[in-house]
Every structure is written in C-alpha cells, then in structure tokens.
Design a protein around this motif. Structure first.
Motif, short mmCIF file in Angstrom:
data_model
loop_
_atom_site.label_atom_id
_atom_site.label_comp_id
_atom_site.label_asym_id
_atom_site.label_seq_id
_atom_site.Cartn_x
_atom_site.Cartn_y
_atom_site.Cartn_z
N ARG A 1 0.84 -1.19 0.00
CA ARG A 1 0.00 0.00 0.00
C ARG A 1 0.89 1.25 0.00
O ARG A 1 1.97 1.25 0.58
CB ARG A 1 -0.90 0.00 1.22
N PRO A 2 0.41 2.35 -0.61
CA PRO A 2 1.22 3.57 -0.63
C PRO A 2 1.14 4.33 0.69
O PRO A 2 0.09 4.38 1.34
CB PRO A 2 0.60 4.38 -1.77
N LEU A 3 2.26 4.93 1.07
CA LEU A 3 2.32 5.83 2.22
C LEU A 3 2.84 7.17 1.69
O LEU A 3 4.04 7.35 1.49
CB LEU A 3 3.27 5.28 3.29
N VAL A 4 1.93 8.10 1.45
CA VAL A 4 2.30 9.39 0.86
C VAL A 4 1.62 10.51 1.63
O VAL A 4 0.62 10.30 2.33
CB VAL A 4 1.92 9.47 -0.64
N ALA A 5 2.17 11.72 1.48
CA ALA A 5 1.57 12.91 2.07
C ALA A 5 0.71 13.62 1.04
O ALA A 5 0.87 13.41 -0.17
CB ALA A 5 2.66 13.85 2.58
N ASP A 6 -0.21 14.47 1.48
CA ASP A 6 -1.06 15.21 0.53
C ASP A 6 -0.23 16.29 -0.15
O ASP A 6 0.86 16.66 0.29
CB ASP A 6 -2.28 15.79 1.24
N ARG A 7 -0.77 16.81 -1.24
CA ARG A 7 -0.01 17.76 -2.07
C ARG A 7 0.33 19.04 -1.31
O ARG A 7 1.38 19.63 -1.55
CB ARG A 7 -0.83 18.10 -3.31
N ALA A 8 -0.52 19.48 -0.41
CA ALA A 8 -0.24 20.72 0.32
C ALA A 8 1.02 20.55 1.17
O ALA A 8 1.87 21.46 1.23
CB ALA A 8 -1.44 21.10 1.20
N ARG A 9 1.15 19.42 1.84
CA ARG A 9 2.34 19.17 2.66
C ARG A 9 3.58 19.03 1.77
O ARG A 9 4.67 19.48 2.14
CB ARG A 9 2.15 17.93 3.51
N VAL A 10 3.43 18.39 0.62
CA VAL A 10 4.57 18.23 -0.29
C VAL A 10 5.06 19.59 -0.75
O VAL A 10 6.27 19.87 -0.75
CB VAL A 10 4.19 17.34 -1.48
N ARG A 11 4.14 20.46 -1.17
CA ARG A 11 4.55 21.79 -1.66
C ARG A 11 5.22 22.61 -0.56
O ARG A 11 6.14 23.38 -0.81
CB ARG A 11 3.33 22.53 -2.20
N ALA A 12 4.76 22.46 0.67
CA ALA A 12 5.36 23.22 1.77
C ALA A 12 6.74 22.71 2.13
O ALA A 12 7.63 23.50 2.49
CB ALA A 12 4.44 23.17 2.99
N ALA A 13 6.95 21.39 2.05
CA ALA A 13 8.23 20.82 2.47
C ALA A 13 9.29 20.88 1.38
O ALA A 13 10.48 20.94 1.67
CB ALA A 13 8.03 19.37 2.90
N ALA A 14 8.86 20.88 0.10
CA ALA A 14 9.82 20.85 -1.00
C ALA A 14 10.30 22.26 -1.34
O ALA A 14 9.57 23.24 -1.17
CB ALA A 14 9.18 20.21 -2.23
N PRO A 15 11.51 22.40 -1.84
CA PRO A 15 11.99 23.72 -2.27
C PRO A 15 11.36 24.12 -3.60
O PRO A 15 10.77 23.30 -4.31
CB PRO A 15 13.50 23.50 -2.41
N LEU A 16 11.51 25.38 -3.94
CA LEU A 16 11.09 25.87 -5.24
C LEU A 16 12.10 25.40 -6.29
O LEU A 16 13.30 25.60 -6.12
CB LEU A 16 11.01 27.40 -5.23
N VAL A 17 11.62 24.78 -7.36
CA VAL A 17 12.50 24.24 -8.40
C VAL A 17 12.33 25.07 -9.66
O VAL A 17 11.21 25.25 -10.17
CB VAL A 17 12.18 22.75 -8.69
N ARG A 18 13.44 25.59 -10.18
CA ARG A 18 13.44 26.38 -11.40
C ARG A 18 14.35 25.70 -12.42
O ARG A 18 15.33 25.04 -12.05
CB ARG A 18 13.90 27.81 -11.12
N THR A 19 14.04 25.86 -13.68
CA THR A 19 14.77 25.15 -14.74
C THR A 19 15.46 26.14 -15.66
O THR A 19 15.01 27.27 -15.85
CB THR A 19 13.82 24.28 -15.56
N VAL A 20 16.55 25.66 -16.25
CA VAL A 20 17.27 26.40 -17.28
C VAL A 20 17.57 25.41 -18.40
O VAL A 20 18.31 24.45 -18.21
CB VAL A 20 18.59 27.00 -16.75
N GLY A 21 16.96 25.64 -19.57
CA GLY A 21 17.16 24.74 -20.70
C GLY A 21 18.05 25.34 -21.76
O GLY A 21 18.62 26.42 -21.60
#
Length: 715
Positions: A365-385
């Motif tokens: 079974r999956p053990l995951v957090a909801d998207r709100a918690r993920v967005r708060a815990a993860a850093p802002l990711v920016r890309t350069v192509g």
C-alpha cells in the motif's frame, strides 16, 4: 663385558612405576583420535553418525550438500549450524580403513545430522569443528537457498554473504542480556502522512502491513524509520533496516539511540571493523539485540522473531551486490517478508519503477503525504534549458546561466549552497557544442579529451588531434560533456573569492557541513547534510545524466536530483533549486512538480507496453562470442523465452579497468544476450540457466560465461 650386556639399574624412587606410566602415555598418544586429519580407525558417533555439509565451494556444479562421517570425539560439538573443516576432492581410490582420505581442507557449514547416508560408498570424516557456535539457522538456510535459486547462483556464494567471517575474540565474549520491549512510540513526523499513524499502530499490534513510503523532503526520515522500528519492538518482535551506505546508517543509528536509548539495536556496517561487526552480528543471532540497522550485507542479519524489514532508497546502486549471483536488497527483503511472514517497508524520497509496481499489483500500500504538505516541504525548483542558455552566451560557455549565478548569490546570504556535478575529477570528455555528438578519434574512434585544458588527444591510442570537426554537423567548437567537481569548484572559487568552497566525492566524502555560507560541490550520492538545510542548490549538466544509453537514465536522474533537493530548505524558508536541463523532459517536469510517484507510474506503463523489466523478467548472458553462442544453443530455455541479441559490448579501455563488475576484461571483445520471459516464468528461466551452466562447467568449459538475473541496467 660390553655396555650392551650391562643390566640397567633401577631408579631409587619407584622407577618401574614411572616407566610404565611413560609407556602408557605413549600408547595413548597413538590412539586414532589424535589424528584429526582423517580420523582413521576412530569410532563414529553412535547417534546420527552422518553429517550433511555445505562446503564453501562457490561453483555451480558442486552446489549440493555432501555427506561426511562424524567421529565420536566430535559428536557433541558437531551440531547443525556450526562451522566445520572437511577434506574435499579425494578420489574413490583414496580409501583406507573404510574411510575416504586425501583432498584439501576447506570450510563448510554442518546443515544436519542423519542416521544413514544415501551414498553407499566410503565417506570421509569431519576433520574439525571450527567453533561450537551455531551460526546458520534452518530459516536462514532456507532463505539462502531461495535467493540462490532466484538468481541462478550457488548456495555457498549466498552463505558467504549471509554469514560474516569468524572472529575468535568476538565469539568468546558473551553477549548482553536482552532488554524488555519498549513502549509503542508516538507517531511524531508520521502524522504528516495520511496512513502513517495507522501503519505504526499496525506494527505495534503485531500485524504485518506492507507499504511503499514516499518520504517528504527534509531531515526527518531517519526519525521516521526509527519510530517504525520502535513500534515493531513494542510488539515483541525484531526489525531490520537496510540503507545504501554507512553515512545514512549512522543517521538512523543516531535516531534509534535518541528514541530508544543504547543497547536495543545493532549497527552492521563495514566501517565497524571485523571484530566489532562480528560481535554485533553474534548479539543479534543470540537474541540479545532485536533490531538491526546496516548496509547491504545486513539484509541477511539473523534477527529473531522478525516483524519488519525495511529498505531505504532502493534505487541506489549500492543495494545490488557486486559478487555473483548479484542479489538485490529489495528482492531479498521481499523474500524475507514472505518467508518470515513479517511487515515490509520500502522508503525513499524518490520512487523506483519496482516500487510503483508493488503498489500497482496490490502487494503493498502507498504511504504518501497530501499535495499541500509536499509543496510546503519541497523547495522551489526552477529550470534552465537550452533555449535559455542560447540567450545567455557568456553563461552558456561557463555552464552557469545568469539565473544560477543569481540563485547562488542570494543563497549565500542565508547559508550554504549545494552544487551537484555528475562526475568527480577534472579532465572531461568532450562533445560537439552544437549537436553534442561525442568527440572521437579519427584513427581508432576512441574518445577525445583535453586534460588540464591542454591539446586534444585520444584516450585509447594517444594520437593528438589538432584539426577536429564534428562529423555530424561540421562544427569546430567543443564543450565538456561533464565537467568534473574539482574544476567546478575552481570556477566557483574564482567567481566567489570571499566564500569557502568545499568538495565531496568518492575520494573524500563529507558527512555534514556547518550552516554558514559556503559553496559545497558534490557528486551524486556524496552530498553532505547541512545544519539547518541548504539555502539553495544547483543541479548541473542534467542533460549528461538524461542522455545516458540506459533504460533507467530518466529514473536515475530524477532520483539523484530529488535526493539532493531534499537537503534544501522548503519553500516557506526560501529554499530554491535550479536544474540545468531541458524543461520539457519528463524527469525535469516531475522534479518541478515534486512528483516521483507519477513519474514512476508513467515509466511503468511504458515498460509494460514494451515488455521491459520489471513487468517482464530478464537475464543477461555475457562472454566471448563463441562461448555465448554455445551456451544459448545448449540451454533448454522455457518456451516463452525471447532472446535479444547477442550484441557486442564496449571494449574496456586500457589503463582504466572494467567500469562495473561483469564488464569484459581489458582488451577482450565480449557479447551480451538478453533473455526475456513474461511474469511468472522467472523461476523457470533461472533454473534453466543454472542447469545449462552446471552442464557446461561439468564438461570442462574454459571460456567464462557470466550470468546475471535481473541486471540493473540493460542499455
């Protein structure tokens, strides 16, 4: 009268009695029991005089149990599970006094005692019981046999991985008394996951849940693992946690000690040294310690009443053993979960395709957090192509666009900044700047390089190249395919002269760095933990990881990026990550959204369509072309087997050695064939390959043919 005719004089005090005592001592010295090499003429044990032994011969055609006679003097010590020494290799003509003699002394494990042998000829006797300590339990023997069968290997090879070498000093030292079960822990950081508290409660109640856990970024995962172990111990059962390296094992060890105190778990890593590690292993086998944290070899730790097996970051290459038959920690712990009927936890900040398959199949079974918690815990990711680099010509030449420089400057105001570089060292391989075609020698097609930014020359033949141009697009400009960590550190040091620059790589890996402003240049997997987290991170040369000719290139790139970005502070604290890679690519988009599970599910769907692992089972056969062809012609493969190839393997470059275990020796031309079967036929394929290899070795085949079931990369 000669001296020979003289009668000896009796000693004054009891002479005849002393001489008789000496003669009796000499007679006893010649009793057969004093000849442990063969025990010729010595009586056998009256009860169960036959010992069935697994000899330490990792050769497939000798992968069976062998019967030996048990001398009466070894009867008490020769118990199932102990280490023994036996004679092996004596011919049928070497029989004296009803015992087979000769052969070389080798180690082995006594598996069981029998009243009779199914072998009708004369048996050799056990030469010696190395130690009365039973180190091989029936359950561990069954598990080792299951692993050997799954990977088409020998039981002796698996036992070498499962049972560490003996250390007499550690064995003589008694293990401490076991401690009573601790109380069930509070959920703590597990409350951030939807079913986290329920998972801990199930463990504490003695049940056997199976879960795939996608951990939130940040420093909490060691504490979360420690709480899962504590909940299992509270139920009166044991727990086993396997992590990729000693640095992460030390973090879990520290978390367990903080939560439960000392004496409740053992740390099994190579850094401990042979004596300490064997002492810890014995404490686990004797039942003094019920929890284990360790690296790859700990997957066979003899934990009593096993209630939980857990593996962290199963995509790390360290989880795949470098020695035949190359078992993987994840697969072994899955077997242990089924064999011991215990709980299973597969965790990581990323998600492998194999983990996604376990969830999709309903096995876990999956053990995951909801998207709100993920967005708060993860850093802002920016890309350069490439489009952004094309508009920033100066930054394109230096590999660091303006956005990266700005992120570094702002991050250094708040704390340390991590820079991940895909390779260590200085001298890069080169490619066309316009189309990125690798630069090759015109004489031998070997790769070109420019060590210390000097003239071009070929790595294989050494020929200088003074007038290179790209054979694909005609460009005469080169770029480094991957610039090493040392050169990157030098470039950043010149750009930020007032900021200390530290490097972490294979030769020198840092565990932690202070929370003060600094630039930390690291290769993937060697990133140190920063106090309070990194303020920012740069993930350079992403295209170099994404364009590797391997089925897992995208999955592995995303795993490495997420592992590094997880060390950066969350968005709420201003953490920022810049990845230099094409933004439209699927792994880059998954990183921006912080969605490793979604990426793994899409990869799984594509592999199911193409019938690639893990949806199908595969095996790899490598060797000289004639040897591979002969092996495939002789093997009786199960009907659904599909043969892909053979195809030639890259020739190992002189002076560099094989890139990984199983690669061709230097200068030899080898081929590889891939054998693919549908789900449910993997066991039949492994058995057929093992049978064919046994027959080939019995015929005296000289050319090496290497087998690997479920190879980690298939090109």
């Amino acid at each position: 009268m000669s001296s020979d005719d003289e009668q000896p004089k009796e000693p004054a005090d009891g002479g005849p009695e002393q001489l008789a005592l000496i003669r009796e001592t000499v007679r006893r010295a010649h009793v057969p029991k004093a000849k442990p090499r063969t025990w010729r003429g010595a009586p056998l044990a009256k009860d169960r005089p036959i010992a069935r032994v697994m000899v330490d011969k990792g050769v497939l055609h000798l992968d069976r149990l062998w019967d030996y006679a048990v001398p009466e003097e070894l009867d008490e010590a020769a118990q199932p599970g102990v280490r023994v020494r036996v004679r092996f290799g004596a011919g049928s003509h070497q029989v004296r006094g009803g015992r087979r003699e000769g052969g070389g002394l080798i180690d082995g494990f006594l598996v069981e005692r029998l009243a009779e042998s199914d072998y009708t000829g004369p048996l050799a006797a056990l030469a010696h019981v190395v130690s009365p300590e039973p180190v091989l339990s029936p359950g561990m023997l069954d598990l080792a046999r299951a692993v050997a069968d799954r990977y088409a290997g020998s039981l002796a090879d698996i036992l070498q991985l499962a049972v560490p070498p003996r250390n007499g000093k550690a064995e003589a030292r008694p293990s401490p008394d076991p401690l009573p079960p601790p109380p069930a822990p509070e959920p703590g950081p597990w409350e951030r996951y939807g079913h986290g508290p329920a998972f801990l409660s199930s463990l504490a109640a003695g049940r056997t849940p199976r879960a795939v856990w996608t951990a939130l970024p940040g420093p909490h995962w060691p504490d979360e693992l420690a709480r899962a172990v504590a909940a299992t111990l509270a139920s009166g059962r044991g727990a086993l946690v396997v992590v990729p390296d000693g640095r992460r094992a030390a973090r879990v060890d520290e978390a367990l000690t903080a939560l439960l105190g000392p004496g409740r778990h053992a740390l099994l890593t190579a850094d401990s040294g042979p004596q300490k590690r064997y002492g810890e292993w014995l404490a686990v086998r004797r039942g003094s310690v019920r929890a284990v944290v360790g690296t790859r070899a700990a997957m066979f730790a003899p934990v009593r009443d096993l209630g939980l097996v857990a593996v962290w970051d199963d995509g790390d290459a360290s989880h795949s053993d470098d020695h035949a038959p190359f078992p993987h920690v994840r697969e072994v712990l899955e077997l242990r979960s089924a064999h011991d009927d215990c709980a299973f936890l597969l965790g990581g900040t990323g998600c492998t395709v194999e983990a996604a398959q376990l969830v999709e199949s309903g096995w876990a079974r999956p053990l995951v957090a909801d998207r709100a918690r993920v967005r708060a815990a993860a850093p802002l990711v920016r890309t350069v192509g490439d489009h952004d680099l094309a508009r920033d010509e100066a930054a394109r030449a230096a590999r660091l666009p303006s956005l990266a420089w700005q992120t570094v400057r702002e991050g250094l105001r708040e704390g340390p900044v991590l820079v991940q570089v895909p390779r260590r060292g200085y001298a890069p391989r080169l490619a066309c700047e316009r189309c990125r075609t690798p630069a090759r020698c015109r004489h031998c097609a070997g790769p070109l390089e420019a060590r210390d930014e000097r003239e071009l020359h070929c790595v294989w033949c050494g020929t200088a190249e003074n007038d290179w141009h790209c054979a694909e697009c005609g460009s005469v400009r080169l770029r480094a395919r991957i610039v090493g960590a040392r050169r990157t550190a030098e470039e950043l040091g010149r750009a930020f002269p007032a900021v200390p620059v530290r490097t972490s790589g294979r030769d020198h890996v840092l565990d932690t760095v202070p929370g003060r402003p600094a630039l930390v240049v690291s290769t993937p997997g060697a990133e140190p933990v920063a106090e309070g987290g990194y303020a920012a991170a740069l993930l350079l040369d992403g295209w170099a990881m994404l364009t590797r000719p391997d089925l897992r290139a995208g999955e592995e790139a995303l795993r490495r990026w997420i592992a590094a970005a997880s060390l950066v502070r969350g968005q709420d604290e201003g953490g920022t990550v810049v990845v230099v890679a094409e933004p439209t690519l699927r792994p880059v988009q998954a990183l921006v959204r912080w969605d490793p599970v979604g990426h793994a599910l899409r990869e799984l769907a594509e592999r199911a369509e193409l019938r690639f692992p893990p949806v199908s089972r595969m095996a790899e056969v490598t060797g000289r072309p004639e040897a591979v062809a002969e092996f495939l012609a002789a093997a009786e493969l199960p009907p659904p087997t599909e043969v892909l190839g053979p195809v030639p393997l890259p020739v190992t470059e002189p002076g560099r050695g094989p890139r990984r275990p199983g690669d061709p020796p230097v200068g030899e031309r080898w081929e590889r064939a891939l054998l693919r079967v549908p789900p449910g036929s993997g066991s039949a394929l492994a058995a057929a390959l093992k049978t064919a290899q046994v027959a080939r070795l019995a015929r005296g085949g000289t050319d090496a043919v290497r087998l690997r079931v479920d190879p980690p990369d298939i090109g």
